[in-house]
Design an enzyme around this catalytic site. Structure first.
Site, PDB file in Angstrom:
ATOM      1  N   GLY A  80       2.118   2.290  10.897  1.00  0.00           N
ATOM      2  CA  GLY A  80       2.988   3.251  10.669  1.00  0.00           C
ATOM      3  C   GLY A  80       3.834   3.641  11.960  1.00  0.00           C
ATOM      4  O   GLY A  80       4.168   4.722  11.978  1.00  0.00           O
ATOM      5  N   SER A  95       3.198  -2.106  10.379  1.00  0.00           N
ATOM      6  CA  SER A  95       4.798  -2.382  10.455  1.00  0.00           C
ATOM      7  C   SER A  95       5.246  -3.726  10.119  1.00  0.00           C
ATOM      8  O   SER A  95       6.289  -3.908  11.014  1.00  0.00           O
ATOM      9  CB  SER A  95       5.004  -1.934  11.956  1.00  0.00           C
ATOM     10  OG  SER A  95       4.672  -0.705  12.278  1.00  0.00           O
ATOM     11  N   HIS A 140      -9.621   0.902   4.892  1.00  0.00           N
ATOM     12  CA  HIS A 140      -8.515   1.046   5.424  1.00  0.00           C
ATOM     13  C   HIS A 140      -8.713   1.779   6.584  1.00  0.00           C
ATOM     14  O   HIS A 140      -9.300   2.879   6.548  1.00  0.00           O
ATOM     15  CB  HIS A 140      -7.500   1.676   4.419  1.00  0.00           C
ATOM     16  CG  HIS A 140      -5.857   1.817   5.129  1.00  0.00           C
ATOM     17  ND1 HIS A 140      -5.715   2.732   6.127  1.00  0.00           N
ATOM     18  CD2 HIS A 140      -4.968   0.793   4.905  1.00  0.00           C
ATOM     19  CE1 HIS A 140      -4.384   2.447   6.251  1.00  0.00           C
ATOM     20  NE2 HIS A 140      -4.040   1.039   5.664  1.00  0.00           N
ATOM     21  N   GLU A 151      -5.584  -5.163  10.280  1.00  0.00           N
ATOM     22  CA  GLU A 151      -4.544  -4.236  10.706  1.00  0.00           C
ATOM     23  C   GLU A 151      -4.902  -3.475  11.929  1.00  0.00           C
ATOM     24  O   GLU A 151      -5.485  -2.379  11.772  1.00  0.00           O
ATOM     25  CB  GLU A 151      -4.717  -3.145   9.367  1.00  0.00           C
ATOM     26  CG  GLU A 151      -4.270  -3.762   7.863  1.00  0.00           C
ATOM     27  CD  GLU A 151      -3.709  -2.649   7.167  1.00  0.00           C
ATOM     28  OE1 GLU A 151      -2.642  -2.812   6.799  1.00  0.00           O
ATOM     29  OE2 GLU A 151      -4.232  -1.799   6.793  1.00  0.00           O
ATOM     30  N   ASN A 161       0.741  -1.208   0.032  1.00  0.00           N
ATOM     31  CA  ASN A 161      -0.022  -0.143   0.064  1.00  0.00           C
ATOM     32  C   ASN A 161       1.068   1.173   0.184  1.00  0.00           C
ATOM     33  O   ASN A 161       1.365   1.631   1.090  1.00  0.00           O
ATOM     34  CB  ASN A 161      -0.884  -0.010   1.461  1.00  0.00           C
ATOM     35  CG  ASN A 161      -1.935   1.178   1.456  1.00  0.00           C
ATOM     36  OD1 ASN A 161      -1.995   2.062   0.491  1.00  0.00           O
ATOM     37  ND2 ASN A 161      -2.558   1.281   2.248  1.00  0.00           N
ATOM     38  N   LYS A 213       0.166   4.279  -0.188  1.00  0.00           N
ATOM     39  CA  LYS A 213      -0.592   5.387   0.362  1.00  0.00           C
ATOM     40  C   LYS A 213      -0.276   6.458  -0.560  1.00  0.00           C
ATOM     41  O   LYS A 213      -0.134   6.648  -1.521  1.00  0.00           O
ATOM     42  CB  LYS A 213      -0.035   5.462   1.880  1.00  0.00           C
ATOM     43  CG  LYS A 213      -0.300   3.926   2.615  1.00  0.00           C
ATOM     44  CD  LYS A 213      -0.249   4.341   4.117  1.00  0.00           C
ATOM     45  CE  LYS A 213      -0.379   3.192   4.860  1.00  0.00           C
ATOM     46  NZ  LYS A 213      -0.288   3.175   6.126  1.00  0.00           N
ATOM     47  N   GLU A 258      -7.024   4.223   7.836  1.00  0.00           N
ATOM     48  CA  GLU A 258      -6.947   5.648   7.528  1.00  0.00           C
ATOM     49  C   GLU A 258      -7.977   6.445   6.899  1.00  0.00           C
ATOM     50  O   GLU A 258      -8.569   7.454   7.257  1.00  0.00           O
ATOM     51  CB  GLU A 258      -5.551   6.263   6.598  1.00  0.00           C
ATOM     52  CG  GLU A 258      -4.369   5.916   7.571  1.00  0.00           C
ATOM     53  CD  GLU A 258      -3.255   5.326   6.695  1.00  0.00           C
ATOM     54  OE1 GLU A 258      -3.133   5.446   5.432  1.00  0.00           O
ATOM     55  OE2 GLU A 258      -2.355   4.736   7.417  1.00  0.00           O
TER      56      GLU A 258
HETATM   57  P1  13P Z   1       2.830   0.095   7.681  1.00  0.00           P
HETATM   58  O1  13P Z   1       3.491  -0.896   7.358  1.00  0.00           O
HETATM   59  O2  13P Z   1       3.649   1.610   7.310  1.00  0.00           O
HETATM   60  O3  13P Z   1       2.752   0.244   9.107  1.00  0.00           O
HETATM   61  O4  13P Z   1       1.364   0.451   7.153  1.00  0.00           O
HETATM   62  C1  13P Z   1       0.454  -0.582   7.069  1.00  0.00           C
HETATM   63  C2  13P Z   1      -0.808  -0.323   6.473  1.00  0.00           C
HETATM   64  O5  13P Z   1      -1.454   0.532   6.621  1.00  0.00           O
HETATM   65  C3  13P Z   1      -0.953  -0.956   5.112  1.00  0.00           C
HETATM   66  O6  13P Z   1      -2.240  -0.702   4.602  1.00  0.00           O
END
Ligand code: 13P
Length: 248
Positions: free
Chosen positions: A171, A211, A95, A165, A11, A13, A97
């Site tokens: 993150g 992560s 997601h 997740e 992803n 982002k 976010e």
């Molecule tokens: P990170 O791997 O940066 O923690 O993000 C995970 C994520 O949100 C994947 O969709």
């Protein structure tokens, strides 16, 4: 059970530009990737075409979001039909976010899941608890409720991957331990068995995100109910290749 194909999604982002993503794409195209792993890169919508035109065909492309209807006066949104028109086969929905930064409700996410599947996109459906929910002991309740709304909108589970997740792991560099991930994945599979069917419980890939790195992916991948990963930060780096090959 061992028949579930390992699935690794990157992803991206809201990161990168044509230069940096082009470099990453070259790295992926020239890497040795395990044949038995399904790989999907989720590009920012404006780069879907760029990603699809440049990535090797063995790597699929996903959008990071879409809207719940085909077209119309919805400034700034994109539809599953447009995503398919750019040659992408998948979309990430729900997601954390989208849920927590942009305030998307379970109901909206469910509607998006139904519309994306009707338009023949594969759906990477995300669920996960916040830190305070884990600390309050409500992890199961939260992820079951999120999964329930997704399940109500799925007719064909063959096109769905469930991504667990935990919000506190995204993150933050704070990965769930392999045991923590396995525990939730196992419970989600049991939920699918009880509420959908044995077939679906046995066949749906449940992937972990939060992560994931080249350093922790192998131990996580060794857990019986961890069928792959959804990777943020590390999917933008060459170590993504090691994550793809975590189960090789
Ligand atoms: P990170 O791997 O940066 O923690 O993000 C995970 C994520 O949100 C994947 O969709």
């Amino acid at each position: 059970m061992a028949l579930r194909k390992f699935f690794v999604g990157g992803n991206w982002k809201m990161n990168g530009n044509k230069d940096s993503l082009g470099e990453l794409i070259t790295t992926l195209n020239t890497a040795s990737l395990h044949d038995e792993t399904e790989v999907v890169c989720a590009a920012p919508s404006i780069y879907l075409d760029f990603a699809r035109s440049n990535l090797d065909p063995r790597i699929s492309v996903a959008a990071q979001n879409c809207y719940k209807v085909a077209k119309g006066a919805f400034t700034g949104e994109i539809s599953p039909a447009m995503i398919r028109d750019c040659g992408a086969d998948w979309v990430i929905l729900g997601h954390s976010e989208r849920r927590h930064v942009f305030g998307e409700s379970d109901e909206l996410i469910g509607q998006k899941v139904a519309h994306a599947l009707e338009n023949d996109l594969g759906v990477i459906a995300c669920i996960g608890e916040k830190l305070e929910e884990r600390e309050a002991g409500t992890t199961e309740e939260v992820v079951y409720a999120q999964t329930q709304v997704i399940a109500e909108n799925v007719k064909d589970w063959g096109k769905v991957v469930l991504a667990y997740e935990p919000v506190w792991a995204i993150g933050t560099g704070k990965t769930a331990t392999p045991e923590q991930a396995q525990e939730v994945h196992e419970k989600l599979r049991a939920w699918l068995r009880a509420n959908v069917s044995d077939d679906v419980a046995d066949s749906v890939r449940i992937i972990y995100g939060g992560s994931v790195t080249g350093a922790n992916c192998r131990e996580l991948a060794s857990q019986g109910d961890v069928d792959g990963f959804l990777v943020g930060g590390a999917s933008l780096k060459p170590e993504f290749v090691d994550i793809i090959n975590a189960r090789a």
